[in-house]
Design a protein around this motif. Structure first.
Motif, PDB file in Angstrom:
ATOM      1  N   GLU A  24      32.090  34.146  48.265  1.00 45.21           N
ATOM      2  CA  GLU A  24      32.400  35.571  48.425  1.00 45.21           C
ATOM      3  C   GLU A  24      31.138  36.396  48.662  1.00 45.21           C
ATOM      4  O   GLU A  24      31.209  37.620  48.767  1.00 45.21           O
ATOM      5  N   GLY A  25      29.980  35.728  48.682  1.00 45.85           N
ATOM      6  CA  GLY A  25      28.722  36.444  48.865  1.00 45.85           C
ATOM      7  C   GLY A  25      28.310  37.236  47.642  1.00 45.85           C
ATOM      8  O   GLY A  25      27.608  38.244  47.748  1.00 45.85           O
ATOM      9  N   LEU A  26      28.733  36.777  46.468  1.00 46.30           N
ATOM     10  CA  LEU A  26      28.445  37.492  45.226  1.00 46.30           C
ATOM     11  C   LEU A  26      27.409  36.752  44.400  1.00 46.30           C
ATOM     12  O   LEU A  26      27.411  35.521  44.348  1.00 46.30           O
ATOM     13  N   PRO A  27      26.549  37.501  43.724  1.00 48.11           N
ATOM     14  CA  PRO A  27      25.611  36.833  42.808  1.00 48.11           C
ATOM     15  C   PRO A  27      26.356  36.338  41.568  1.00 48.11           C
ATOM     16  O   PRO A  27      27.400  36.868  41.212  1.00 48.11           O
ATOM     17  N   PHE A  28      25.815  35.312  40.941  1.00 51.46           N
ATOM     18  CA  PHE A  28      26.436  34.768  39.731  1.00 51.46           C
ATOM     19  C   PHE A  28      25.355  34.171  38.856  1.00 51.46           C
ATOM     20  O   PHE A  28      24.555  33.361  39.305  1.00 51.46           O
ATOM     21  N   THR A  29      25.337  34.581  37.612  1.00 50.86           N
ATOM     22  CA  THR A  29      24.443  34.008  36.614  1.00 50.86           C
ATOM     23  C   THR A  29      25.277  33.784  35.362  1.00 50.86           C
ATOM     24  O   THR A  29      25.791  34.749  34.793  1.00 50.86           O
ATOM     25  N   PRO A  30      25.442  32.535  34.943  1.00 56.53           N
ATOM     26  CA  PRO A  30      26.241  32.302  33.729  1.00 56.53           C
ATOM     27  C   PRO A  30      25.652  33.066  32.550  1.00 56.53           C
ATOM     28  O   PRO A  30      24.442  33.021  32.322  1.00 56.53           O
TER      29      PRO A  30
END
Length: 184
Positions: free
Chosen positions: A60-66
Motif C-alpha cells: 500500500e506504500g505505507l511505512p510500518f514499524t512493529p
C-alpha cells in the motif's frame, strides 16, 4: 484503528459507507503496556505476523514499524470517538502513532499530543480523557462488537460477511463483490 487507506479506497470504488466501531484491544494491559508475546503467549508468531503486516503495508506504500509493546487502547478510542463528533477523524493518526512511530496510545500525554497534532485543543482533549466523557459511546461500540461477533481488529463487514485482520485490498474488494455491492 487501522486500514483507513484501504477502507476509504473501497468506499470510493463501491456503493458503501464506512462506520468505525471500537473494539476492546488489549484491555487491562496498563499504561505502560506489555510485549505482545506476553499478552498472547503461544497464540501468535509475532515475527511472522509483523512480517505479514509489513508486506501489506509495503504493497500500500505505507511505512510500518512493529511497536515495541501493545497498549490498552481504551482511552485512545474514547478520544477518537469524541474527536469524530467534532469532525476530526483521529483513526489514521492513532494508527500511525502505534504502527509507524511506536508511541504509547495508553498514555494520556501522548494522546493529548496526538489530538493537538490533529488541530484539537489540548485542554479539551485532556478533559475528555480525565473526565471519561466519551466512555458511554465506546461502551456502546464494544457491546455492538461483541453482539455481532467481532474477534479482532480491523474487522471489515459487508452485508453479513466479514474478514478479520489487516487484509490486502484485493480481499476487501472480493468481500464487496461477493456481498453484491455495486461499483460506483
Amino acid at each position: 484503528m487501522g486500514g483507513a487507506g484501504r477502507a476509504e479506497r473501497l468506499v470510493g470504488a463501491f456503493a458503501l459507507s464506512r462506520r468505525t466501531v471500537h473494539f476492546p484491544l488489549h484491555p487491562g494491559v496498563g499504561r505502560e503496556g506489555k510485549r505482545l508475546q506476553d499478552v498472547v503467549p503461544g497464540i501468535v508468531d509475532v515475527e511472522r505476523a509483523h512480517a505479514r503486516l509489513a508486506g501489506i503495508a509495503a504493497a500500500e506504500g505505507l511505512p510500518f514499524t512493529p511497536p515495541p509493546r501493545v497498549w490498552d487502547s481504551r482511552l485512545a478510542q474514547e478520544l477518537a470517538s469524541w474527536a469524530a463528533g467534532r469532525g476530526v477523524p483521529l483513526d489514521a493518526a492513532l494508527f500511525r502513532a502505534v504502527w509507524v512511530e511506536g508511541r504509547n496510545v495508553g498514555d494520556e500525554d501522548v494522546l493529548v499530543a496526538i489530538a493537538q497534532e490533529a488541530g484539537l485543543e489540548a485542554e479539551a482533549a485532556r478533559a475528555v480523557l480525565t473526565g471519561r466523557t466519551a466512555r458511554e459511546a465506546v461502551d456502546a461500540d464494544w457491546a455492538f462488537a461483541r453482539k455481532v461477533g467481532v474477534t479482532g481488529v480491523p474487522t471489515y463487514a459487508i452485508g453479513g460477511r466479514g474478514v478479520v485482520g489487516a487484509q490486502p485490498y484485493e480481499v476487501l474488494e472480493g468481500l464487496a463483490e461477493t456481498s453484491g455491492v455495486p461499483r460506483r
